[in-house]
Structures are given as structure tokens and as C-alpha cells.
Design a protein around this motif. Structure first.
Motif, short mmCIF file in Angstrom:
data_model
loop_
_atom_site.label_atom_id
_atom_site.label_comp_id
_atom_site.label_asym_id
_atom_site.label_seq_id
_atom_site.Cartn_x
_atom_site.Cartn_y
_atom_site.Cartn_z
N LYS A 122 38.59 46.60 36.30
CA LYS A 122 37.43 46.32 37.46
C LYS A 122 35.89 47.10 36.57
O LYS A 122 35.19 46.73 36.86
CB LYS A 122 37.79 47.67 38.95
CG LYS A 122 39.17 47.90 39.39
CD LYS A 122 39.42 48.09 40.45
CE LYS A 122 40.67 48.03 41.73
NZ LYS A 122 40.82 49.08 42.18
N ARG A 131 34.89 44.05 34.20
CA ARG A 131 34.66 43.10 35.83
C ARG A 131 33.38 43.10 36.44
O ARG A 131 32.89 42.07 36.88
CB ARG A 131 35.71 42.56 36.63
CG ARG A 131 37.40 42.12 36.22
CD ARG A 131 36.90 40.91 35.50
NE ARG A 131 36.65 39.92 36.57
CZ ARG A 131 36.11 38.60 36.17
NH1 ARG A 131 35.80 38.43 34.86
NH2 ARG A 131 35.87 37.70 36.70
N ASN A 132 33.46 44.40 36.93
CA ASN A 132 32.35 44.76 37.80
C ASN A 132 30.53 44.40 36.95
O ASN A 132 29.53 45.06 37.20
CB ASN A 132 32.40 46.41 38.29
CG ASN A 132 33.46 46.41 39.42
OD1 ASN A 132 33.43 45.18 40.04
ND2 ASN A 132 33.71 47.92 39.21
N ASN A 139 43.76 45.20 32.32
CA ASN A 139 44.76 46.23 34.34
C ASN A 139 45.84 47.13 34.06
O ASN A 139 46.38 47.31 34.43
CB ASN A 139 44.61 44.87 34.92
CG ASN A 139 44.73 45.76 37.18
OD1 ASN A 139 43.98 46.89 36.58
ND2 ASN A 139 44.78 45.24 37.99
#
Length: 426
Positions: free
Chosen positions: A400, A403-404, A359
Motif C-alpha cells: 500500500k 501504491r500510494n 503484499n
């Protein structure tokens, strides 16, 4: 610096898997090194993945190819210095390739081997910018010497070639013969490469794990001690000094692996033990804590600082497994930024499970720093991919997306609700 690496049939790796560290020229050239000929190599690489995905195995493979190049064997009955092949293809050889720069001279090394012998190896180099043969060897039989040929650009004498021919066993590399034989000055290209590997390659298990030895070496080096104290202070550990002290004490029932001990001059059941002490500051007061009283995070950071110091004061390659262990994510990010901003031609390749780093601008902007390791579910072997190969738009968050599940390399855990068979008998 390592430009490219691939390995096949090694531990959890079945098919050829490649890590490429080349990058295109950027405005922030502090993140990579110009190796000439429009080639730039990244200083940093991180491998992410679930547990048992093969992250550590790739680091071991990188170290292993340099181990083969560097270490010789004294007996022909000893195994080749390599790990076991992939469990389902044990009848096939393991192969490695590494392309690296020693100084600014590029070398390409390919080796294929079993546990019993090296089948073939090819070392090429670019002394004047164009590819030339350094040496090549081919296995003949278990009883016979390998066939070895040196390139004309290496300029070794017939005598030197004969020495290598006579002393190269089937279970170690040609280059490693330099470890045990004295050569004439015509072997300088061989010596230069051998000493570069010795000086610059710091493998997964090569870090100084004995803190007493580390602190004692720092105490005798004012520049090093200033560096360590400055970084420890920036890390907010309240440490303002450290030192070692040798004390005489009774022989304990249990001796730590990290202790440096010697028999006491007083004899009997006493020993001389060297201990580490840290001077800490809180407000206007100072107090002393032993090494054992420090947190695991402090110990881990201290250990990592040995790599950081070597990286910013010299040009080295470091392979570190689980660099984030025991460290806060902000401290890890600071560590990486210090490395990138202050090192010149060093390289750091590490594994991590600290996904919050994805991130951060550092990795989100430099996606060619990031590799993902994932276990193939049907074949149970490891596969690797670089983050910039997924075609994500620059405005999409790498964190993201990971993580997705868009980038793979995450555990597939399913529901936390367990359904267990009822083993009770009526």
C-alpha cells in the motif's frame, strides 16, 4: 555471493548508486547466508520501478563488472567491455565496485575505465579474515604497459608476475589474462577466482535460451529430469514427461532461432530437426504436445527452472531481468520460496513489475530484499533505494505504501484525458 555493489556514470546512472545485500541475523536464517565474522548476506533481491527507471541497467552493471574481470581482449584496438557512460557525462570515466564472497573468501574489486582503456583497478581479498592486496594496476599511456603490483599474500613468483605484466593490455583486466596463458601452480589463487566467476556468475543474457539444448541436457541427467518434472507438476501444467526426437523433413522457408538443425544424410532440400515433445495427462488420458504448442507461461517457467535447478544443486549467482514475465503471481511466489527454502549459498537478483508480491509476507517481512529504482526528473538519471531505509512501521503495508507513492518508483501518469492542439487550418 555479492555483498555490495555500486556503479557511477553508466547508461542511465549518473551519480554513484549502491545496492547493499547485507542483513542482520534473523530467526529465519534460510533467507540469508552466514559468511563469517558476523556478516550475513541475503539470498534474494528484487528491484522494482517504472518502465525506463533503470531496473535493467543495474542488473547489466552487475554483470558488466564481472565481464571486465573475466574476459580478455586479444587486440589493443578493441574497446573495453563496458556500456556507454551517462549521456550528459560522456567525458568522464565509468566506475564499478563489487564486494563478493567466492566460497567464504571475500573479495573487493574497484575498476575505473573509459571505452578505450582501464584507468585503474584494485582487487583486494580477505584470505585470513583481514584485508590484503591481491593486485592493483594503473594506466600509464596508450603505448605503454600498465603498472601492475601483486600483493605478497597472493604468493606468485617473479616469472608469473612478468607474464601478467607482458600480457595485460590496457583494455582488459589483469585477472582475465589467465584465460589465454598457461601458468605455474603458484597462480592457484588467481585460477581459483577465475574459475569461480566462470562457474558461479550467471548474467542477464547467460540463461540457456535454446530449449532443445536445455531438454537434451536434462534427458541425460536423471536427477535433473526428476527435479524438472516435479516442479512442472507442482506448477499444475499437466506435464508428466518430456523428450526430444530428431526428424527428417523438408527445408522450411523459415527456421526458428530455437531449432537445432543439421543437414540431412539424404541430402537435397531436407534437414534433420530436433524437436521437443511434452507428455501431458488429463484424468486417465495422456496426449503429446510439441514445444510450440505450449503456452508462453509454460515456456517461461521451463526457462526459469534452469536457474532454479542450478541454485538448489550448487552455489550460484543469478541475474534475471523481468522474472515475472508470463508467470502468474502465485507461481512466481512459489518459485521464490522453493529457491529460498532449498538453496544453500546461492543468490538471486532480479527485476520485477509484479507489485502484488509486495503484499506477500515474504517481501513485507524481509524489506531488505526490496530495492526501488526511480528516474530523477530534473537530471534524467536513475536512483536506487532499499525498502527498509524509508522507516516504515512494520505494521504498515509495503504494498500500500508503494501504491500510494510513499516509496516513489512508480509512473507519474497524470490524467487520462488528452488535450491536443487543433492543427486544422481555417
Amino acid at each position: 555471493m555479492i555483498r555490495e555493489f555500486w556503479v557511477e556514470n553508466y547508461l542511465s546512472i549518473k551519480e554513484r548508486q549502491t545496492l547493499n545485500f547485507e542483513t542482520k541475523a534473523k530467526e529465519d536464517n534460510w533467507a540469508s547466508v552466514d559468511m563469517g565474522g558476523d556478516k550475513r548476506v541475503n539470498k534474494l533481491a528484487v528491484i522494482y520501478g517504472a518502465n525506463a527507471s533503470g531496473k535493467s541497467n543495474m542488473l547489466l552493471a552487475i554483470q558488466n563488472v564481472f565481464d571486465i574481470l573475466f574476459y580478455s581482449q586479444n587486440k589493443r584496438t578493441l574497446p573495453v567491455m563496458t556500456q556507454r557512460p551517462f549521456a550528459l557525462t560522456t567525458d568522464k570515466p565509468t566506475s564499478f565496485f563489487v564486494s563478493f564472497y567466492a566460497g567464504h573468501i571475500r573479495y573487493d574489486y574497484t575498476v575505473s575505465c573509459t571505452k578505450e582503456y582501464i584507468i585503474s583497478e584494485l582487487l583486494e581479498w580477505y584470505p585470513n579474515g583481514s584485508k590484503s592486496l591481491f593486485y592493483e594496476r594503473h594506466f600509464v599511456s596508450q603505448e605503454a604497459q600498465s603498472e601492475i603490483k601483486f600483493g605478497t599474500s597472493v604468493k606468485v613468483s617473479a616469472k608469473t608476475r612478468d607474464i601478467f605484466q607482458q600480457n595485460t593490455l590496457n583494455n582488459h583486466s589483469v585477472l582475465s589474462v589467465f584465460e589465454k596463458i598457461s601458468f605455474e601452480t603458484d597462480a592457484k589463487p588467481i585460477a581459483d577466482l577465475y574459475y569461480w566467476i566462470d562457474d558461479c556468475i550467471n548474467g542477464v543474457y547467460d540463461k540457456m535460451d535454446f530449449p532443445v539444448m536445455l531438454i537434451k541436457s536434462i534427458e541425460s541427467n536423471d536427477k535433473a529430469k526428476q527435479f524438472y518434472l516435479k516442479l512442472l507438476k507442482k506448477a499444475d501444467f499437466n506435464i508428466v514427461d518430456f523428450y526430444t526426437e530428431t526428424v527428417s523433413e523438408e527445408l522450411p522457408q523459415r527456421i526458428s532461432l530455437y531449432d537445432m538443425i543439421n543437414p540431412s544424410d539424404k541430402g537435397g532440400d531436407r534437414i534433420e530437426r530436433t524437436k521437443i515433445y511434452f507428455v501431458c495427462e488429463a484424468g486417465n488420458k495422456r496426449f503429446t504436445l510439441s514445444y510450440d504448442e505450449q503456452s508462453e507461461g509454460t515456456k517461461k517457467f521451463l526457462s526459469n527452472l534452469s536457474s532454479l535447478y542450478g541454485a538448489v544443486t550448487d552455489n550460484n549467482i543469478y541475474l534475471i531481468d523481468e522474472i515475472d514475465s508470463e508467470l502468474h503471481d502465485d507461481l512466481l511466489l512459489y518459485f521464490l520460496n522453493v529457491f529460498l527454502m532449498n538453496s544453500k549459498e546461492s543468490q538471486l537478483i532480479f527485476t520485477s513489475q509484479e507489485t502484488s508480491l509486495l503484499n506477500e509476507d515474504l517481501l513485507n517481512t524481509h524489506r531488505d530484499f526490496v530495492f526501488f529504482a526511480e528516474k530523477n526528473r530534473e537530471g534524467a538519471y536513475s536512483e536506487y533505494s532499499r525498502a527498509d531505509e524509508f522507516g516504515l512501521h512494520k505494521n504498515l503495508s509495503l504494498y500500500k505504501s508503494y501504491r500510494n507513492g510513499r516509496l516513489g518508483a512508480i509512473p507519474q501518469l497524470g490524467s487520462p484525458l488528452l488535450y491536443l492542439e487543433n492543427d486544422e487550418k481555417d
